[in-house]
Design a protein around this motif. Structure first.
Motif, mmCIF file in Angstrom:
data_model
loop_
_atom_site.group_PDB
_atom_site.id
_atom_site.type_symbol
_atom_site.label_atom_id
_atom_site.label_comp_id
_atom_site.label_asym_id
_atom_site.label_seq_id
_atom_site.Cartn_x
_atom_site.Cartn_y
_atom_site.Cartn_z
ATOM 1 N N ASN A 76 36.618 -2.839 31.417
ATOM 2 C CA ASN A 76 37.132 -1.606 32.033
ATOM 3 C C ASN A 76 37.288 -0.498 31.004
ATOM 4 O O ASN A 76 36.913 0.650 31.254
ATOM 5 C CB ASN A 76 38.485 -1.861 32.701
ATOM 6 C CG ASN A 76 38.332 -2.661 33.978
ATOM 7 O OD1 ASN A 76 37.238 -2.758 34.523
ATOM 8 N ND2 ASN A 76 39.408 -3.245 34.447
ATOM 9 N N ASP A 77 37.849 -0.865 29.839
ATOM 10 C CA ASP A 77 38.039 0.141 28.784
ATOM 11 C C ASP A 77 36.698 0.700 28.346
ATOM 12 O O ASP A 77 36.540 1.907 28.151
ATOM 13 C CB ASP A 77 38.754 -0.477 27.567
ATOM 14 C CG ASP A 77 40.204 -0.786 27.873
ATOM 15 O OD1 ASP A 77 40.726 -0.235 28.855
ATOM 16 O OD2 ASP A 77 40.813 -1.581 27.136
ATOM 17 N N ASP B 84 40.339 -4.263 15.599
ATOM 18 C CA ASP B 84 41.054 -3.469 14.586
ATOM 19 C C ASP B 84 40.174 -2.277 14.201
ATOM 20 O O ASP B 84 38.969 -2.301 14.433
ATOM 21 C CB ASP B 84 41.387 -4.324 13.358
ATOM 22 C CG ASP B 84 40.146 -4.805 12.662
ATOM 23 O OD1 ASP B 84 39.654 -4.085 11.800
ATOM 24 O OD2 ASP B 84 39.662 -5.902 13.008
ATOM 25 N N PRO B 85 40.766 -1.227 13.647
ATOM 26 C CA PRO B 85 39.985 0.004 13.405
ATOM 27 C C PRO B 85 38.788 -0.172 12.458
ATOM 28 O O PRO B 85 37.871 0.642 12.486
ATOM 29 C CB PRO B 85 41.008 0.956 12.798
ATOM 30 C CG PRO B 85 42.338 0.419 13.196
ATOM 31 C CD PRO B 85 42.180 -1.053 13.301
ATOM 32 N N SER B 86 38.785 -1.227 11.634
ATOM 33 C CA SER B 86 37.677 -1.502 10.690
ATOM 34 C C SER B 86 37.301 -0.244 9.892
ATOM 35 O O SER B 86 36.138 0.191 9.901
ATOM 36 C CB SER B 86 36.433 -2.004 11.430
ATOM 37 O OG SER B 86 36.756 -2.950 12.384
ATOM 38 N N GLY B 121 45.931 1.795 26.190
ATOM 39 C CA GLY B 121 45.739 0.526 25.479
ATOM 40 C C GLY B 121 44.786 0.629 24.299
ATOM 41 O O GLY B 121 44.607 -0.343 23.578
ATOM 42 N N LEU B 122 44.163 1.766 24.116
ATOM 43 C CA LEU B 122 43.248 1.935 22.989
ATOM 44 C C LEU B 122 43.871 2.852 21.938
ATOM 45 O O LEU B 122 44.813 3.592 22.229
ATOM 46 C CB LEU B 122 41.934 2.557 23.467
ATOM 47 C CG LEU B 122 41.006 1.676 24.284
ATOM 48 C CD1 LEU B 122 39.795 2.478 24.738
ATOM 49 C CD2 LEU B 122 40.543 0.479 23.487
ATOM 50 N N VAL B 184 36.568 7.618 16.938
ATOM 51 C CA VAL B 184 36.121 6.272 17.359
ATOM 52 C C VAL B 184 37.334 5.576 17.975
ATOM 53 O O VAL B 184 38.460 6.059 17.859
ATOM 54 C CB VAL B 184 35.556 5.428 16.193
ATOM 55 C CG1 VAL B 184 34.291 6.013 15.671
ATOM 56 C CG2 VAL B 184 36.559 5.271 15.090
ATOM 57 N N TYR B 185 37.107 4.464 18.607
ATOM 58 C CA TYR B 185 38.182 3.796 19.345
ATOM 59 C C TYR B 185 38.302 2.337 18.899
ATOM 60 O O TYR B 185 37.317 1.720 18.528
ATOM 61 C CB TYR B 185 37.914 3.866 20.848
ATOM 62 C CG TYR B 185 37.634 5.275 21.313
ATOM 63 C CD1 TYR B 185 38.669 6.143 21.613
ATOM 64 C CD2 TYR B 185 36.321 5.748 21.382
ATOM 65 C CE1 TYR B 185 38.417 7.449 22.003
ATOM 66 C CE2 TYR B 185 36.063 7.057 21.766
ATOM 67 C CZ TYR B 185 37.108 7.901 22.080
ATOM 68 O OH TYR B 185 36.856 9.196 22.451
ATOM 69 N N SER B 186 39.534 1.840 18.980
ATOM 70 C CA SER B 186 39.746 0.414 18.691
ATOM 71 C C SER B 186 41.010 -0.038 19.419
ATOM 72 O O SER B 186 41.732 0.782 19.988
ATOM 73 C CB SER B 186 39.897 0.191 17.190
ATOM 74 O OG SER B 186 41.168 0.633 16.780
ATOM 75 N N TYR B 187 41.263 -1.339 19.381
ATOM 76 C CA TYR B 187 42.488 -1.872 20.014
ATOM 77 C C TYR B 187 43.638 -1.903 19.022
ATOM 78 O O TYR B 187 43.433 -1.911 17.853
ATOM 79 C CB TYR B 187 42.242 -3.281 20.552
ATOM 80 C CG TYR B 187 41.468 -3.247 21.841
ATOM 81 C CD1 TYR B 187 42.088 -2.893 23.024
ATOM 82 C CD2 TYR B 187 40.100 -3.514 21.858
ATOM 83 C CE1 TYR B 187 41.375 -2.828 24.212
ATOM 84 C CE2 TYR B 187 39.380 -3.453 23.037
ATOM 85 C CZ TYR B 187 40.031 -3.106 24.215
ATOM 86 O OH TYR B 187 39.317 -3.036 25.388
#
Lengths: 174, 187
Positions: A76-77, B84-86, B121-122, B184-187
């Motif tokens: 979904n994300d 992780d953002p790496s 959540g991101l 950029v995106y990460s969890y």
């Protein structure tokens, strides 16, 4: 002293029957208590085993469910992010296709999220600048065109600043 | 005399056995039997629950098997949105992409990691990049950034001609200085 022994009185048969029934009843009760106790022990063991199995199934399912939900969330994300993903480079081809041959741009500022573009440049003449503005205004993917400061440069050239608001479809990821 | 005594003894035994049978039967056997019945019902209930749980687990396994069929696609998602953002690999990628595109990195600044304003959540990993080089090289770089498996959004771009050593604009050389805001995106 009696020479002829007295006949012992016979026990009535119903007392005999009652005796066996009552003794049988007591034995039946004790055996039943014993058997039920054994069965109870076995049933309690079974119940405990079932509890353990249910707990194990619960934890297995919870772990698998968590894994599946993680995948679901990631999918979904990802769809959200990919839908909002921009191809910012599209803007260069787009502006180049609308660029007047006697106009050139020296400074460029782009805010991709709001589609705001600020162009600073020079035109050969006022006529060329006017034609450039007409080209921008005629383009349907340019929502707003604004000519800012205009100044005279060396050699009769015209310096200018143009602000454009582009349609979000210009940045759509293909 | 002894015959009647025998009968009375038997009667006492009958009475003791009957009363004992009734007392043990009523106070121990019946409650135990009742408990046993209840326990059996409980076991049947637990067996039904277990069956339901096992079926539920089987269904989950089927769903997981279906998901596993898309393993390569899921791996791509993991690269696009890592856990992780790496940061080191991100910087390395940017450095390599810039040099391969023909641009020189002048600065890397305004680096921040914050909860995403757009995606729940991101995390947004935002950074600004100052590079210089020809205009065509910028277009090459943007193509690389937009097509990379790690999702990158170029949020803003600005450029102007580079000033040469004398301080005048080097338009003839077609060299520009660019400022890019990348996300950029990460969890």
């Amino acid at each position: 002293m009696e020479i002829i022994p007295k006949e012992t009185p016979k026990i009535p048969p119903w007392i005999d029957i009652l005796f066996y029934v009552s003794v049988g009843l007591l034995i039946f009760v004790f055996i039943s208590i014993f058997l039920i106790s054994q069965a109870m022990n076995a049933a309690e063991k079974t119940s405990l085993e079932l509890d353990n199995k249910i707990t194990s199934e619960n934890s297995k399912s919870a772990a698998l469910k968590k894994e599946i939900l993680t995948y679901k969330k990631k999918i979904n994300d990802f769809s959200g992010v990919i839908n909002g993903h921009m191809e910012t480079s599209n803007v260069f081809g787009f502006i180049e296709s609308l660029c007047h041959p006697r106009v050139w741009f020296t400074n460029f500022d782009l805010g991709a999220r709001d589609g705001a573009v600020r162009l600073t440049g020079e035109a050969q003449s006022f006529q060329d600048l006017g034609q450039q503005m007409i080209i921008f205004k005629k383009e349907s993917l340019i929502k707003k065109t604004n000519l800012g400061s205009v100044s005279m440069q060396k050699g009769g050239r015209v310096g200018f600043e143009i602000s454009l608001t582009l349609d979000p479809s210009v940045f759509v990821f293909k | 005399m002894s015959g009647s005594k025998n009968v009375s003894n038997i009667m006492i035994i009958i009475a003791i056995c009957s009363i004992g049978g009734i007392i043990f039967g009523g106070n121990i056997l019946l409650p135990k039997y009742q408990d046993f019945q209840d326990l059996n019902k409980e076991i049947k209930g637990k067996e039904r629950v277990l069956q339901y749980k096992e079926e539920y687990y089987r269904n989950l396994q089927a769903v997981e098997t279906d998901i596993r069929k898309y393993e390569p696609e899921l791996a791509k998602i993991d690269i696009a949105l890592p856990d992780d953002p790496s940061i080191p690999s991100l910087f390395d990628f940017l450095q390599r992409s810039c040099s391969q595109s023909g641009l020189v990195i002048n600065s890397m600044g305004s680096f921040s990691i914050a909860a995403s304003s757009r995606y729940t959540g991101l995390q947004d990993v935002s950074l600004s990049l100052g590079v210089s080089g020809p205009y065509e090289s910028l277009k090459n770089l943007l193509n690389v950034l937009e097509k990379t498996s790690r999702l990158m959004d170029v949020e803003s771009i600005s450029f102007s001609p580079l000033a040469d050593e004398q301080g005048s604009k080097s338009q003839s050389k077609d060299l520009f200085g660019y400022q890019l805001a990348i996300k950029v995106y990460s969890y």
